[in-house]
Write a protein that holds these residues in place. Structure first.
Motif, PDB file in Angstrom:
ATOM      1  N   PRO A  25       0.775  -1.243   0.000  1.00 37.41           N
ATOM      2  CA  PRO A  25       0.000   0.000   0.000  1.00 37.41           C
ATOM      3  C   PRO A  25       0.806   1.294   0.000  1.00 37.41           C
ATOM      4  N   PRO A  26       1.935   1.435   0.727  1.00 36.38           N
ATOM      5  CA  PRO A  26       2.644   2.714   0.647  1.00 36.38           C
ATOM      6  C   PRO A  26       3.359   2.960  -0.679  1.00 36.38           C
ATOM      7  N   GLY A  27       3.333   2.011  -1.612  1.00 37.35           N
ATOM      8  CA  GLY A  27       3.990   2.193  -2.892  1.00 37.35           C
ATOM      9  C   GLY A  27       5.308   1.473  -3.006  1.00 37.35           C
ATOM     10  N   THR A  28       5.609   0.603  -2.066  1.00 38.59           N
ATOM     11  CA  THR A  28       6.844  -0.167  -2.107  1.00 38.59           C
ATOM     12  C   THR A  28       6.663  -1.360  -3.038  1.00 38.59           C
ATOM     13  N   PRO A  29       7.423  -1.457  -4.128  1.00 43.16           N
ATOM     14  CA  PRO A  29       7.257  -2.597  -5.037  1.00 43.16           C
ATOM     15  C   PRO A  29       7.697  -3.910  -4.387  1.00 43.16           C
ATOM     16  N   LEU A  30       6.911  -4.955  -4.639  1.00 42.84           N
ATOM     17  CA  LEU A  30       7.234  -6.284  -4.128  1.00 42.84           C
ATOM     18  C   LEU A  30       7.761  -7.207  -5.211  1.00 42.84           C
ATOM     19  N   GLY A  31       7.321  -6.998  -6.443  1.00 46.98           N
ATOM     20  CA  GLY A  31       7.741  -7.847  -7.548  1.00 46.98           C
ATOM     21  C   GLY A  31       6.726  -7.798  -8.664  1.00 46.98           C
ATOM     22  N   SER A  32       6.738  -8.824  -9.508  1.00 45.06           N
ATOM     23  CA  SER A  32       5.834  -8.852 -10.652  1.00 45.06           C
ATOM     24  C   SER A  32       5.526 -10.284 -11.058  1.00 45.06           C
ATOM     25  N   ILE A  33       4.456 -10.429 -11.827  1.00 43.42           N
ATOM     26  CA  ILE A  33       4.043 -11.707 -12.386  1.00 43.42           C
ATOM     27  C   ILE A  33       4.068 -11.542 -13.898  1.00 43.42           C
ATOM     28  N   PHE A  47       3.373 -18.968 -15.887  1.00 44.73           N
ATOM     29  CA  PHE A  47       3.731 -17.665 -15.362  1.00 44.73           C
ATOM     30  C   PHE A  47       5.018 -17.775 -14.568  1.00 44.73           C
ATOM     31  N   THR A  48       5.739 -16.657 -14.478  1.00 44.65           N
ATOM     32  CA  THR A  48       6.873 -16.570 -13.567  1.00 44.65           C
ATOM     33  C   THR A  48       6.571 -15.501 -12.529  1.00 44.65           C
ATOM     34  N   VAL A  49       6.924 -15.791 -11.287  1.00 51.75           N
ATOM     35  CA  VAL A  49       6.783 -14.861 -10.179  1.00 51.75           C
ATOM     36  C   VAL A  49       8.173 -14.300  -9.931  1.00 51.75           C
ATOM     37  N   ARG A  50       8.320 -12.974 -10.029  1.00 54.66           N
ATOM     38  CA  ARG A  50       9.640 -12.342  -9.922  1.00 54.66           C
ATOM     39  C   ARG A  50       9.663 -11.355  -8.762  1.00 54.66           C
ATOM     40  N   ASN A  51      10.812 -11.299  -8.097  1.00 54.01           N
ATOM     41  CA  ASN A  51      10.963 -10.353  -6.988  1.00 54.01           C
ATOM     42  C   ASN A  51      11.335  -8.975  -7.530  1.00 54.01           C
ATOM     43  N   VAL A  52      11.671  -8.044  -6.652  1.00 52.92           N
ATOM     44  CA  VAL A  52      11.988  -6.667  -7.050  1.00 52.92           C
ATOM     45  C   VAL A  52      13.216  -6.628  -7.962  1.00 52.92           C
ATOM     46  N   ASP A  55      14.427 -11.333 -10.366  1.00 50.62           N
ATOM     47  CA  ASP A  55      14.844 -12.735 -10.305  1.00 50.62           C
ATOM     48  C   ASP A  55      13.611 -13.611 -10.191  1.00 50.62           C
ATOM     49  N   VAL A  56      13.601 -14.736 -10.903  1.00 51.64           N
ATOM     50  CA  VAL A  56      12.469 -15.655 -10.827  1.00 51.64           C
ATOM     51  C   VAL A  56      12.483 -16.339  -9.467  1.00 51.64           C
ATOM     52  N   VAL A  57      11.387 -16.181  -8.717  1.00 51.57           N
ATOM     53  CA  VAL A  57      11.260 -16.766  -7.390  1.00 51.57           C
ATOM     54  C   VAL A  57      10.469 -18.070  -7.460  1.00 51.57           C
ATOM     55  N   LEU A  58       9.357 -18.046  -8.217  1.00 50.03           N
ATOM     56  CA  LEU A  58       8.493 -19.213  -8.383  1.00 50.03           C
ATOM     57  C   LEU A  58       7.987 -19.261  -9.813  1.00 50.03           C
ATOM     58  N   ASP A 116       7.789 -16.683   2.734  1.00 51.36           N
ATOM     59  CA  ASP A 116       7.969 -15.249   2.931  1.00 51.36           C
ATOM     60  C   ASP A 116       6.668 -14.500   2.613  1.00 51.36           C
ATOM     61  N   VAL A 117       6.341 -13.506   3.425  1.00 55.50           N
ATOM     62  CA  VAL A 117       5.097 -12.756   3.274  1.00 55.50           C
ATOM     63  C   VAL A 117       5.049 -12.044   1.927  1.00 55.50           C
ATOM     64  N   ARG A 118       6.181 -11.542   1.446  1.00 51.72           N
ATOM     65  CA  ARG A 118       6.216 -10.870   0.142  1.00 51.72           C
ATOM     66  C   ARG A 118       5.871 -11.843  -0.984  1.00 51.72           C
ATOM     67  N   THR A 119       6.371 -13.057  -0.866  1.00 49.86           N
ATOM     68  CA  THR A 119       6.076 -14.066  -1.884  1.00 49.86           C
ATOM     69  C   THR A 119       4.599 -14.445  -1.848  1.00 49.86           C
ATOM     70  N   LYS A 120       4.029 -14.522  -0.654  1.00 40.13           N
ATOM     71  CA  LYS A 120       2.594 -14.801  -0.543  1.00 40.13           C
ATOM     72  C   LYS A 120       1.781 -13.684  -1.192  1.00 40.13           C
ATOM     73  N   ALA A 121       2.200 -12.433  -1.008  1.00 46.57           N
ATOM     74  CA  ALA A 121       1.505 -11.310  -1.640  1.00 46.57           C
ATOM     75  C   ALA A 121       1.622 -11.379  -3.163  1.00 46.57           C
ATOM     76  N   LEU A 122       2.792 -11.783  -3.660  1.00 44.22           N
ATOM     77  CA  LEU A 122       2.961 -11.947  -5.101  1.00 44.22           C
ATOM     78  C   LEU A 122       2.037 -13.040  -5.636  1.00 44.22           C
TER      79      LEU A 122
END
Length: 141
Positions: A25-33, A47-52, A55-58, A116-122
């Protein structure tokens, strides 16, 4: 002529590859799909799940056809090298009448508790992308 038509079709489909950026919510990027597109299975849900750092995470792999006839549609959540299944995104079957006459869908997201909570959000963002790509109908009003 046939080769030119095939090349045009491949380029045309390439531009319809979907992606979504996920931020807190504050505008901090978590990653992309990112949707992965191949010539052999252009409609398959990959699909690939990528962090900030991009890098491919999942990886997420779905069925070739996302239409369900009496069963759940399961998208497997895999490790970055696709060797281990770490979770699932499931579109749950609600019955013939509910599926035919309503546009409401039920989804389930199953991941390890210690992820990781960030990965769950992604992955939650990936769930929304999958919903809009495969299961939402155009509003004809």
């Amino acid at each position: 002529m046939l080769i030119q038509l095939f090349c045009f079709l491949m380029i045309f489909l390439f531009f319809f590859v979907q992606s979504i950026d996920i931020s807190s919510p504050p505008g901090t990027p978590l990653g992309s799909i990112h949707q992965e597109w191949t010539t052999c299975t252009p409609l398959a849900g990959k699909f690939t799940v990528r962090n900030v750092s991009d890098d491919v995470v999942l990886r997420i792999e779905g069925p070739v056809c996302a239409i369900s006839c009496g069963d759940d549609v399961v998208f497997k959540v895999l490790s970055e090298d696709s060797s281990v299944q770490v979770g699932t995104i499931t579109k749950q079957w609600r019955g013939l009448c509910a599926e035919a006459f309503t546009d409401a869908d039920n989804f389930g997201l199953s991941v390890p508790v210690d992820m990781d909570v960030r990965t769950k959000a992604l992955l939650l963002g990936a769930l929304f992308l999958i919903d809009f790509m495969y299961f939402e109908k155009a509003n004809n009003n």
